[in-house]
Scaffold this motif. Structure first.
Motif, PDB file in Angstrom:
ATOM      1  N   ARG A 111       0.832  -1.217   0.000  1.00 44.39           N
ATOM      2  CA  ARG A 111       0.000   0.000   0.000  1.00 44.39           C
ATOM      3  C   ARG A 111       0.861   1.258   0.000  1.00 44.39           C
ATOM      4  NH1 ARG A 111      -3.000  -3.031   3.765  1.00 44.39           N
ATOM      5  NH2 ARG A 111      -2.067  -1.849   5.493  1.00 44.39           N
ATOM      6  N   LEU A 112       2.013   1.193   0.671  1.00 43.49           N
ATOM      7  CA  LEU A 112       2.925   2.330   0.691  1.00 43.49           C
ATOM      8  C   LEU A 112       3.454   2.613  -0.718  1.00 43.49           C
ATOM      9  CD1 LEU A 112       4.066   4.356   2.696  1.00 43.49           C
ATOM     10  CD2 LEU A 112       5.974   2.797   3.107  1.00 43.49           C
ATOM     11  N   CYS A 113       3.708   1.560  -1.473  1.00 43.58           N
ATOM     12  CA  CYS A 113       4.118   1.740  -2.872  1.00 43.58           C
ATOM     13  C   CYS A 113       2.974   2.337  -3.695  1.00 43.58           C
ATOM     14  CB  CYS A 113       4.554   0.405  -3.477  1.00 43.58           C
ATOM     15  SG  CYS A 113       6.131  -0.212  -2.894  1.00 43.58           S
ATOM     16  N   GLU A 114       1.770   1.848  -3.457  1.00 42.95           N
ATOM     17  CA  GLU A 114       0.608   2.376  -4.190  1.00 42.95           C
ATOM     18  C   GLU A 114       0.409   3.862  -3.929  1.00 42.95           C
ATOM     19  OE1 GLU A 114      -2.762  -0.980  -4.838  1.00 42.95           O
ATOM     20  OE2 GLU A 114      -2.483  -0.333  -2.750  1.00 42.95           O
ATOM     21  N   ASN A 115       0.606   4.283  -2.683  1.00 39.68           N
ATOM     22  CA  ASN A 115       0.270   5.645  -2.285  1.00 39.68           C
ATOM     23  C   ASN A 115       1.429   6.634  -2.330  1.00 39.68           C
ATOM     24  OD1 ASN A 115      -2.383   4.792  -1.712  1.00 39.68           O
ATOM     25  ND2 ASN A 115      -1.801   4.171   0.367  1.00 39.68           N
ATOM     26  N   HIS A 116       2.659   6.127  -2.297  1.00 38.11           N
ATOM     27  CA  HIS A 116       3.798   7.052  -2.214  1.00 38.11           C
ATOM     28  C   HIS A 116       4.985   6.650  -3.085  1.00 38.11           C
ATOM     29  CE1 HIS A 116       6.379  10.102  -0.404  1.00 38.11           C
ATOM     30  NE2 HIS A 116       7.300   9.171  -0.218  1.00 38.11           N
ATOM     31  N   TYR A 117       5.481   5.439  -2.911  1.00 37.97           N
ATOM     32  CA  TYR A 117       6.688   5.026  -3.628  1.00 37.97           C
ATOM     33  C   TYR A 117       6.340   4.425  -4.986  1.00 37.97           C
ATOM     34  CZ  TYR A 117       9.305   5.750   0.692  1.00 37.97           C
ATOM     35  OH  TYR A 117       9.887   6.301   1.804  1.00 37.97           O
ATOM     36  N   ASN A 118       5.836   5.263  -5.893  1.00 33.44           N
ATOM     37  CA  ASN A 118       5.481   4.795  -7.233  1.00 33.44           C
ATOM     38  C   ASN A 118       5.994   5.792  -8.272  1.00 33.44           C
ATOM     39  OD1 ASN A 118       3.227   6.827  -7.764  1.00 33.44           O
ATOM     40  ND2 ASN A 118       2.504   5.839  -5.876  1.00 33.44           N
ATOM     41  N   LEU A 119       6.004   5.360  -9.525  1.00 31.86           N
ATOM     42  CA  LEU A 119       6.582   6.187 -10.582  1.00 31.86           C
ATOM     43  C   LEU A 119       5.818   7.485 -10.795  1.00 31.86           C
ATOM     44  CD1 LEU A 119       7.645   3.639 -13.348  1.00 31.86           C
ATOM     45  CD2 LEU A 119       9.021   4.694 -11.556  1.00 31.86           C
ATOM     46  N   LYS A 120       4.497   7.438 -10.633  1.00 32.10           N
ATOM     47  CA  LYS A 120       3.698   8.646 -10.846  1.00 32.10           C
ATOM     48  C   LYS A 120       4.069   9.724  -9.842  1.00 32.10           C
ATOM     49  CE  LYS A 120      -1.057  10.313 -11.230  1.00 32.10           C
ATOM     50  NZ  LYS A 120      -2.503   9.938 -11.179  1.00 32.10           N
ATOM     51  N   MET A 121       4.184   9.348  -8.574  1.00 31.91           N
ATOM     52  CA  MET A 121       4.534  10.318  -7.545  1.00 31.91           C
ATOM     53  C   MET A 121       5.960  10.842  -7.738  1.00 31.91           C
ATOM     54  SD  MET A 121       1.938  10.771  -5.502  1.00 31.91           S
ATOM     55  CE  MET A 121       2.640  11.394  -3.977  1.00 31.91           C
ATOM     56  N   MET A 122       6.880   9.919  -8.065  1.00 28.98           N
ATOM     57  CA  MET A 122       8.276  10.330  -8.256  1.00 28.98           C
ATOM     58  C   MET A 122       8.401  11.272  -9.459  1.00 28.98           C
ATOM     59  SD  MET A 122      11.654   7.936  -8.717  1.00 28.98           S
ATOM     60  CE  MET A 122      13.292   8.648  -8.695  1.00 28.98           C
ATOM     61  N   ALA A 123       7.706  10.926 -10.560  1.00 31.36           N
ATOM     62  CA  ALA A 123       7.758  11.763 -11.766  1.00 31.36           C
ATOM     63  C   ALA A 123       7.192  13.150 -11.494  1.00 31.36           C
ATOM     64  CB  ALA A 123       6.989  11.087 -12.897  1.00 31.36           C
ATOM     65  N   SER A 124       6.152  13.213 -10.672  1.00 29.26           N
ATOM     66  CA  SER A 124       5.548  14.505 -10.335  1.00 29.26           C
ATOM     67  C   SER A 124       6.537  15.380  -9.578  1.00 29.26           C
ATOM     68  CB  SER A 124       4.286  14.273  -9.500  1.00 29.26           C
ATOM     69  OG  SER A 124       3.731  15.501  -9.087  1.00 29.26           O
ATOM     70  N   ARG A 125       7.233  14.785  -8.613  1.00 29.89           N
ATOM     71  CA  ARG A 125       8.213  15.551  -7.844  1.00 29.89           C
ATOM     72  C   ARG A 125       9.405  15.955  -8.713  1.00 29.89           C
ATOM     73  NH1 ARG A 125       6.460  11.651  -3.866  1.00 29.89           N
ATOM     74  NH2 ARG A 125       8.110  10.214  -4.501  1.00 29.89           N
ATOM     75  N   LEU A 126       9.818  15.076  -9.616  1.00 31.84           N
ATOM     76  CA  LEU A 126      10.932  15.391 -10.510  1.00 31.84           C
ATOM     77  C   LEU A 126      10.535  16.502 -11.480  1.00 31.84           C
ATOM     78  CD1 LEU A 126      13.815  14.487 -11.108  1.00 31.84           C
ATOM     79  CD2 LEU A 126      12.895  12.839 -12.747  1.00 31.84           C
ATOM     80  N   HIS A 127       9.302  16.441 -11.981  1.00 29.69           N
ATOM     81  CA  HIS A 127       8.810  17.482 -12.889  1.00 29.69           C
ATOM     82  C   HIS A 127       8.780  18.839 -12.176  1.00 29.69           C
ATOM     83  CE1 HIS A 127       6.543  19.326 -16.165  1.00 29.69           C
ATOM     84  NE2 HIS A 127       5.694  19.781 -15.250  1.00 29.69           N
ATOM     85  N   ALA A 128       8.360  18.825 -10.912  1.00 24.40           N
ATOM     86  CA  ALA A 128       8.325  20.073 -10.144  1.00 24.40           C
ATOM     87  C   ALA A 128       9.726  20.698 -10.029  1.00 24.40           C
ATOM     88  CB  ALA A 128       7.734  19.823  -8.768  1.00 24.40           C
ATOM     89  N   LEU A 129      10.743  19.832  -9.876  1.00 26.51           N
ATOM     90  CA  LEU A 129      12.122  20.324  -9.836  1.00 26.51           C
ATOM     91  C   LEU A 129      12.492  20.950 -11.171  1.00 26.51           C
ATOM     92  CD1 LEU A 129      15.028  20.626  -8.764  1.00 26.51           C
ATOM     93  CD2 LEU A 129      15.421  18.235  -9.429  1.00 26.51           C
ATOM     94  N   PHE A 130      12.192  20.259 -12.283  1.00 34.27           N
ATOM     95  CA  PHE A 130      12.521  20.794 -13.606  1.00 34.27           C
ATOM     96  C   PHE A 130      11.871  22.164 -13.847  1.00 34.27           C
ATOM     97  CE2 PHE A 130      12.959  16.202 -15.346  1.00 34.27           C
ATOM     98  CZ  PHE A 130      14.222  16.103 -14.787  1.00 34.27           C
TER      99      PHE A 130
END
Length: 229
Positions: free
Chosen positions: A207-226
């Motif tokens: 569930r932690l992967c579903e809600n936090h440690y997933n590609l969608k969440m990581m990509a969103s944070r990386l996009h925010a940095l860009f």
């Protein structure tokens, strides 16, 4: 070289702190980790052994000593067989070969690892050498892999990993102190015997992967940095 970058994406809070010190004028963002849950099959929980299959900075000496104090079945896949360690009869030791899973010199593919070894593990063990200065997050990929497969974890509380994920607070596993075979053996036997609790921990990790440690969440944070560069 860090000072020449426009931005640095850090995978752990400790990495973000180190990057900020190395490059104080550079934009640093903690983006965390992400796992592709579509890649990993949802396996039924069929515990037969504890599994250790990591490579970098793993503490096989402490693991070997803990096995002599434990009654639990343990499977260890190591990069080569260390002749200086004497494993007890409750341990199955396998030579996984050198290098990464995608390299031809490896003796197990990732699919072999998942379907032949993870599939009947009661927990994934990430037993690390001491790293009090938090220089590395070695082992975190191993943790993410186990969580994506719905398995609980036993993790050495050292390095940058605990600052990124408190496995006990999140309910997905147990911490053990570094270089403490007695404490490790106790947790091994507890995990192996409390199967329903272990299964529940595995579900919490998934569930932690579903809600936090997933590609969608990581990509969103990386996009925010860009967007800030």
């Amino acid at each position: 070289l860090a000072r020449a970058h426009s931005g640095i994406a850090a995978l752990t809070p400790a990495a973000a702190d180190q990057a900020s010190k190395l490059a104080p004028n550079c934009k640093v963002a903690y983006v965390g980790w992400g796992v592709d849950l579509n890649f990993y099959p949802k396996l039924p929980y069929r515990p037969e052994w504890l599994l250790s299959c990591g490579i970098a900075n793993r503490d096989f000496t402490t693991l070997c000593k803990a096995a002599t104090l434990s009654e639990s079945a343990l499977k260890v896949i190591s990069p080569g067989i260390q002749t200086n360690l004497q494993w007890t009869s409750n341990v199955t030791i396998l030579d996984g070969g050198e290098g990464w899973h995608i390299e031809e010199r490896k003796k197990f593919s990732l699919q072999n690892l998942i379907h032949d070894h993870y599939s009947r593990a009661s927990a994934s063990m990430v037993i690390m050498k001491p790293d009090p200065s938090e220089q590395t997050a070695n082992g975190f990929t191993n943790i993410m892999e186990a969580m994506a497969l719905g398995l609980p974890v036993i993790v050495t509380k050292t390095g940058a990993m605990p600052g990124e994920l408190d496995v006990e607070k999140s309910g997905c596993g147990f911490f053990v102190p570094p270089e403490d075979p007695g404490a490790l053996a106790m947790v091994m036997d507890r995990m192996a015997s409390e199967r329903e609790r272990a299964r529940t921990m595995g579900e919490a990790g998934y569930r932690l992967c579903e809600n936090h440690y997933n590609l969608k969440m990581m990509a969103s944070r990386l996009h925010a940095l860009f967007e800030t560069l």
